[in-house]
Every structure is written in C-alpha cells, then in structure tokens.
Design a protein around this motif. Structure first.
Motif, PDB file in Angstrom:
ATOM      1  N   TYR A  33    -132.441  79.415  22.465  1.00 46.58           N
ATOM      2  CA  TYR A  33    -132.805  80.733  21.934  1.00 46.58           C
ATOM      3  C   TYR A  33    -134.096  80.611  21.121  1.00 46.58           C
ATOM      4  CZ  TYR A  33    -133.053  84.635  18.769  1.00 46.58           C
ATOM      5  OH  TYR A  33    -133.523  85.703  18.043  1.00 46.58           O
ATOM      6  N   ARG A  34    -134.965  81.610  21.255  1.00 47.51           N
ATOM      7  CA  ARG A  34    -136.164  81.710  20.408  1.00 47.51           C
ATOM      8  C   ARG A  34    -136.245  83.130  19.880  1.00 47.51           C
ATOM      9  NH1 ARG A  34    -139.591  78.606  24.692  1.00 47.51           N
ATOM     10  NH2 ARG A  34    -140.195  80.676  25.405  1.00 47.51           N
ATOM     11  N   ASN A  35    -136.445  83.281  18.576  1.00 51.72           N
ATOM     12  CA  ASN A  35    -136.574  84.648  18.071  1.00 51.72           C
ATOM     13  C   ASN A  35    -137.910  85.218  18.550  1.00 51.72           C
ATOM     14  OD1 ASN A  35    -138.661  84.322  16.149  1.00 51.72           O
ATOM     15  ND2 ASN A  35    -137.245  84.114  14.455  1.00 51.72           N
ATOM     16  N   LEU A  50    -127.864  75.594  20.531  1.00 53.59           N
ATOM     17  CA  LEU A  50    -128.962  76.211  21.267  1.00 53.59           C
ATOM     18  C   LEU A  50    -129.757  77.197  20.409  1.00 53.59           C
ATOM     19  CD1 LEU A  50    -127.175  76.750  24.695  1.00 53.59           C
ATOM     20  CD2 LEU A  50    -128.776  74.942  24.060  1.00 53.59           C
ATOM     21  N   ARG A  51    -129.603  77.113  19.107  1.00 56.18           N
ATOM     22  CA  ARG A  51    -130.275  78.019  18.170  1.00 56.18           C
ATOM     23  C   ARG A  51    -131.794  77.818  18.188  1.00 56.18           C
ATOM     24  NH1 ARG A  51    -128.640  73.532  15.708  1.00 56.18           N
ATOM     25  NH2 ARG A  51    -129.938  72.560  14.098  1.00 56.18           N
ATOM     26  N   ASP A  52    -132.493  78.750  17.562  1.00 57.27           N
ATOM     27  CA  ASP A  52    -133.927  78.595  17.310  1.00 57.27           C
ATOM     28  C   ASP A  52    -134.033  77.642  16.129  1.00 57.27           C
ATOM     29  OD1 ASP A  52    -136.548  78.843  16.262  1.00 57.27           O
ATOM     30  OD2 ASP A  52    -136.763  80.820  17.174  1.00 57.27           O
ATOM     31  N   VAL A  53    -134.356  76.394  16.398  1.00 57.56           N
ATOM     32  CA  VAL A  53    -134.349  75.381  15.343  1.00 57.56           C
ATOM     33  C   VAL A  53    -135.510  75.547  14.368  1.00 57.56           C
ATOM     34  CG1 VAL A  53    -133.027  73.698  16.672  1.00 57.56           C
ATOM     35  CG2 VAL A  53    -135.518  73.640  16.776  1.00 57.56           C
ATOM     36  N   ALA A 104    -131.686  81.727  28.225  1.00 59.02           N
ATOM     37  CA  ALA A 104    -132.545  80.720  28.844  1.00 59.02           C
ATOM     38  C   ALA A 104    -132.517  79.420  28.053  1.00 59.02           C
ATOM     39  CB  ALA A 104    -133.983  81.230  28.934  1.00 59.02           C
ATOM     40  N   ALA A 105    -132.792  78.343  28.772  1.00 60.33           N
ATOM     41  CA  ALA A 105    -132.937  77.023  28.150  1.00 60.33           C
ATOM     42  C   ALA A 105    -133.956  76.227  28.959  1.00 60.33           C
ATOM     43  CB  ALA A 105    -131.605  76.286  28.106  1.00 60.33           C
ATOM     44  N   ASP A 106    -134.698  75.388  28.265  1.00 61.74           N
ATOM     45  CA  ASP A 106    -135.587  74.429  28.907  1.00 61.74           C
ATOM     46  C   ASP A 106    -134.904  73.077  28.786  1.00 61.74           C
ATOM     47  OD1 ASP A 106    -137.382  76.506  29.257  1.00 61.74           O
ATOM     48  OD2 ASP A 106    -138.554  76.002  27.474  1.00 61.74           O
ATOM     49  N   VAL A 107    -134.745  72.387  29.916  1.00 56.37           N
ATOM     50  CA  VAL A 107    -133.942  71.163  29.947  1.00 56.37           C
ATOM     51  C   VAL A 107    -134.628  70.040  30.709  1.00 56.37           C
ATOM     52  CG1 VAL A 107    -131.751  72.426  29.730  1.00 56.37           C
ATOM     53  CG2 VAL A 107    -132.636  71.890  31.988  1.00 56.37           C
TER      54      VAL A 107
END
Length: 152
Positions: free
Chosen positions: A83-85, A42-45, A106-109
């Motif tokens: 996750y988003r920085n 779930l990292r900020d890719v 949070a997550a968008d799914v």
C-alpha cells in the motif's frame, strides 16, 4: 490448492520484517489475525499508514508462492512496495495517478531463486489482474485490477 490452509511467507524489504502468515483455513474462512498481520506488513512503511489490503491480492500472493514452492524454490516473497498513500505515491517517479497501490490492491515483489522473467510469467499466467514487468529494477508488479500487462 484452494481447499487447504492458505499461508504465505513474506519478507518486507524496507523493514527487514519476515512473517509466516496463515490467511485462510477451510473450516474457518479468512482469519482475522492473519488478515490484520498481512495488512500491517503491506503498509506504507514511509508514511507509517496501514490500509485494508484486497483479499484478491492476498490470494494472488498465495497462488504465486504455492507455484514456486511446488517447483522447488523455498524462499519468502520479498515485497518492495505494498500500500502507498496517495501523497507519497505522487512523489514516486513513474507511479501513475490512480495506482492500485493507493487502494491496497497492488504489490511489487521479487523472489530469490527466480528470475524476474520467471516471476512475471507465472504471475501473468494467473490471469487475475495487472502484471507489470520491471527487469531493470528486479521486481514484478501485481494487482487485482483488470487483466493487463506492461513493461516498465
């Protein structure tokens, strides 16, 4: 449901990673290796940044997946954003300043085999946090903030 092992299957859309992650076991509690794997997935890719993910969010993902598996949909949860920085979040159109994404909450799914409406209704029924409905973009936002609902 809560007293059996908690496992999720997540497909990360941006990287094509797909993992079956055992998060929690009744005799052992939260499993360190599973938690680390979930945080990495779930990292900020874009920024390449990993952050601790809220355990409540992982429970929400598990509950959502358990519901649709019980209803005959055998697909992974597709995560389009975890996750988003904060710097990257500021550059995303429509993202709010204090987005729960920037806190690992949070997550968008989306889920193949479910409409966005079905996924939104199930997520809202949990009454476990915020749920945003984005039918035009084909995803549902879930977070562990206060209970609230909106359409984007």
């Amino acid at each position: 449901m809560w007293e059996r092992p908690r496992e999720v299957v997540i497909h990360r859309q941006a990287t094509a990673e797909r993992h079956r992650i055992l998060l929690w076991h009744p005799q052992q509690g939260w499993l360190r290796d599973g938690y680390i794997e979930a945080c990495n997935l779930l990292r900020d890719v874009v920024a390449g940044e990993v952050r601790q993910i809220d355990l409540g969010l992982l429970n929400m993902l598990y509950a959502i997946q358990s519901w649709y598996l019980a209803n005959g949909v055998y697909e992974p949860l597709v995560v389009t954003s975890g996750y988003r920085n904060p710097a990257r979040n500021r550059g995303i159109e429509g993202a709010v300043k204090n987005s729960m994404h920037t806190y690992g909450k949070a997550a968008d799914v989306r889920v193949r085999g479910l409409t966005t409406t079905q996924l939104w209704q199930m997520s809202a029924a949990l009454r476990a946090g915020g749920v945003g409905y984005y039918p035009g973009k084909g995803f549902v936002h879930i977070d562990t903030g206060r209970i609230r609902y909106w359409q984007g």
